[in-house]
Enzyme design. Structure first.
Site, mmCIF file in Angstrom:
data_model
loop_
_atom_site.group_PDB
_atom_site.id
_atom_site.type_symbol
_atom_site.label_atom_id
_atom_site.label_comp_id
_atom_site.label_asym_id
_atom_site.label_seq_id
_atom_site.Cartn_x
_atom_site.Cartn_y
_atom_site.Cartn_z
ATOM 1 C CG ASP A 119 -1.985 1.034 1.000
ATOM 2 O OD1 ASP A 119 -2.361 1.470 0.045
ATOM 3 O OD2 ASP A 119 -2.759 0.941 2.142
ATOM 4 N N GLY B 189 0.039 5.542 -4.321
ATOM 5 C CA GLY B 189 -0.778 6.740 -4.606
ATOM 6 C C GLY B 189 0.067 7.847 -3.883
ATOM 7 N NE ARG C 262 -4.408 6.793 -7.473
ATOM 8 C CZ ARG C 262 -4.190 6.357 -6.087
ATOM 9 N NH1 ARG C 262 -4.028 7.359 -5.059
ATOM 10 N NH2 ARG C 262 -4.176 5.097 -5.788
ATOM 11 C CD GLU D 185 -12.888 -5.809 -2.570
ATOM 12 O OE1 GLU D 185 -11.811 -6.147 -2.217
ATOM 13 O OE2 GLU D 185 -13.962 -6.762 -2.563
ATOM 14 C CG ASN D 186 -7.422 -2.638 -5.958
ATOM 15 O OD1 ASN D 186 -6.621 -3.552 -5.932
ATOM 16 N ND2 ASN D 186 -7.955 -1.845 -5.230
ATOM 17 N NE ARG E 86 -7.319 1.443 -5.977
ATOM 18 C CZ ARG E 86 -6.404 1.799 -5.299
ATOM 19 N NH1 ARG E 86 -5.266 2.353 -6.148
ATOM 20 N NH2 ARG E 86 -6.133 1.590 -3.996
ATOM 21 C CB VAL F 248 -6.857 -7.738 6.903
ATOM 22 C CG1 VAL F 248 -5.685 -7.854 7.953
ATOM 23 C CG2 VAL F 248 -7.944 -8.124 7.490
ATOM 24 C CD GLU G 184 2.695 -13.298 15.640
ATOM 25 O OE1 GLU G 184 2.640 -12.068 16.018
ATOM 26 O OE2 GLU G 184 2.385 -14.266 16.356
HETATM 27 C C1 FPP Z 1 -2.236 0.139 -3.098
HETATM 28 O O1 FPP Z 1 -1.803 1.460 -3.080
HETATM 29 C C2 FPP Z 1 -1.429 -0.606 -4.445
HETATM 30 C C3 FPP Z 1 -2.298 -1.185 -5.462
HETATM 31 C C4 FPP Z 1 -3.897 -1.201 -5.479
HETATM 32 C C5 FPP Z 1 -1.608 -1.772 -6.406
HETATM 33 C C6 FPP Z 1 -0.415 -2.515 -5.974
HETATM 34 C C7 FPP Z 1 0.497 -2.963 -7.186
HETATM 35 C C8 FPP Z 1 1.698 -2.863 -7.291
HETATM 36 C C9 FPP Z 1 2.725 -2.404 -6.252
HETATM 37 C C10 FPP Z 1 2.542 -3.068 -8.218
HETATM 38 C C11 FPP Z 1 2.149 -4.808 -8.662
HETATM 39 C C12 FPP Z 1 3.328 -5.126 -9.672
HETATM 40 C C13 FPP Z 1 3.011 -6.203 -10.437
HETATM 41 C C14 FPP Z 1 4.255 -7.008 -11.191
HETATM 42 C C15 FPP Z 1 1.480 -6.733 -10.634
HETATM 43 P P1 FPP Z 1 -2.577 2.939 -3.370
HETATM 44 O O2 FPP Z 1 -2.844 3.060 -4.707
HETATM 45 O O3 FPP Z 1 -3.899 2.479 -2.660
HETATM 46 O O4 FPP Z 1 -1.915 3.760 -2.673
HETATM 47 P P2 FPP Z 1 -2.517 4.896 -1.934
HETATM 48 O O5 FPP Z 1 -3.203 4.192 -0.589
HETATM 49 O O6 FPP Z 1 -1.386 5.692 -1.287
HETATM 50 O O7 FPP Z 1 -3.332 5.743 -2.783
#
Ligand code: FPP
Length: 253
Positions: free
Chosen positions: A26, A29, A39, A73-74, A77, A204, A216
């Site tokens: 996480d 962004g 982002r 849920e993504n 976006r 989670v 853990e």
């Molecule tokens: C959450 O951060 C992150 C995600 C929803 C995407 C995670 C994906 C990657 C780290 C890259 C994955 C790589 C591969 C190879 C598939 P957020 O965007 O919610 O961050 P924020 O809470 O700061 O907005």
């Protein structure tokens, strides 16, 4: 965490490396926002972190690394961001599979794969096939994954086995449920020993709800794109200071 008297860093107990680490990656962004970048720049950097942490975890002797790359849920976006996130596995595998093979890392993907764009599905299936002979760490991507969906599908499957008379309802036990979840291919390693979430959030978020019953949980304020080998080591050190009792009284040390 650090010994102030002689300034030496504590070292990891190589006999107590968590076998299965799961990570909620996480903060991409916010990482981008801090730099006045879009982002997607954070997600791109997050992908670089995936490479670094995969190699670091494999070197440390971790057996399974499960990464939450895209949740059910993504999809909520903005379309542009979803499209970019869907293109990341294509970029990642195109570029990184040779190094994964060099490191003997086997790729697995869990989630509803057939709902992904065709290009993403192809990249995923190719990476799984190309690394299928690797016998080292399993790099398990949760892609279009949601734990409630996983549990619901398992319940539906068990329900239909009951209906057809294959199993008696009173024979349903924890192991049977475990065996019907998307982590079943991990066998004894299906439950993470350590769950990490970056970026200061302490939730989670529908990730491995059944499997983390005795994991853990370790949280860090570090944003995923800034997470590195040292942060991983610190998380494992925290884990090694925990006393895992699984509801009992005996210490694991
Ligand atoms: C959450 O951060 C992150 C995600 C929803 C995407 C995670 C994906 C990657 C780290 C890259 C994955 C790589 C591969 C190879 C598939 P957020 O965007 O919610 O961050 P924020 O809470 O700061 O907005």
């Amino acid at each position: 965490m650090f010994n102030k008297s002689n300034q030496t860093k504590p070292t990891l107990d190589t006999n107590r490396i968590p076998k299965h680490i799961a990570i909620i990656m996480d903060g991409n962004g916010r990482w981008a926002q801090k730099r006045h970048l879009p982002r997607i720049a954070g997600h791109r950097q997050g992908m670089e972190t995936v490479k670094t942490i995969t190699k670091a975890a494999s070197k440390l002797g971790v057996q399974v690394l499960t990464l939450y790359a895209f949740s059910t849920e993504n999809w909520k976006r903005p379309t542009d961001e979803v499209s970019f996130l869907m293109s990341l596995p294509v970029k990642f595998f195109d570029n990184f599979v040779p190094e994964l093979i060099e490191n003997n890392v086997q790729v697995k993907v869990m989630g509803v794969i057939d709902q992904l764009p065709t290009q993403t599905q192809r990249a995923v299936h190719r990476a799984i096939a190309d690394t299928s002979q690797c016998t080292g760490m399993i790099l398990n991507f949760a892609l279009n994954y949601g734990s409630r969906l996983d549990i619901r599908m398992a319940v539906q499957q068990i329900g239909s086995e009951v209906k057809s008379g294959q199993i008696e309802p009173d024979k349903i036990d924890d192991q049977m449920i475990t065996d019907h979840l998307m982590t079943n291919f991990l066998g004894k390693l299906s439950d993470p020993d350590l769950l990490i979430r970056t970026s200061g959030e302490e939730r989670v978020s529908n990730f491995l709800l059944w499997q983390i019953a005795y994991s853990e949980l370790v949280f860090t304020n570090v944003l995923w794109p800034d997470f590195n080998e040292q942060t991983l080591t610190n998380m494992i050190l925290t884990y090694q200071h925990r006393d895992r009792r699984y509801g009992g009284l005996k210490t694991s040390k």
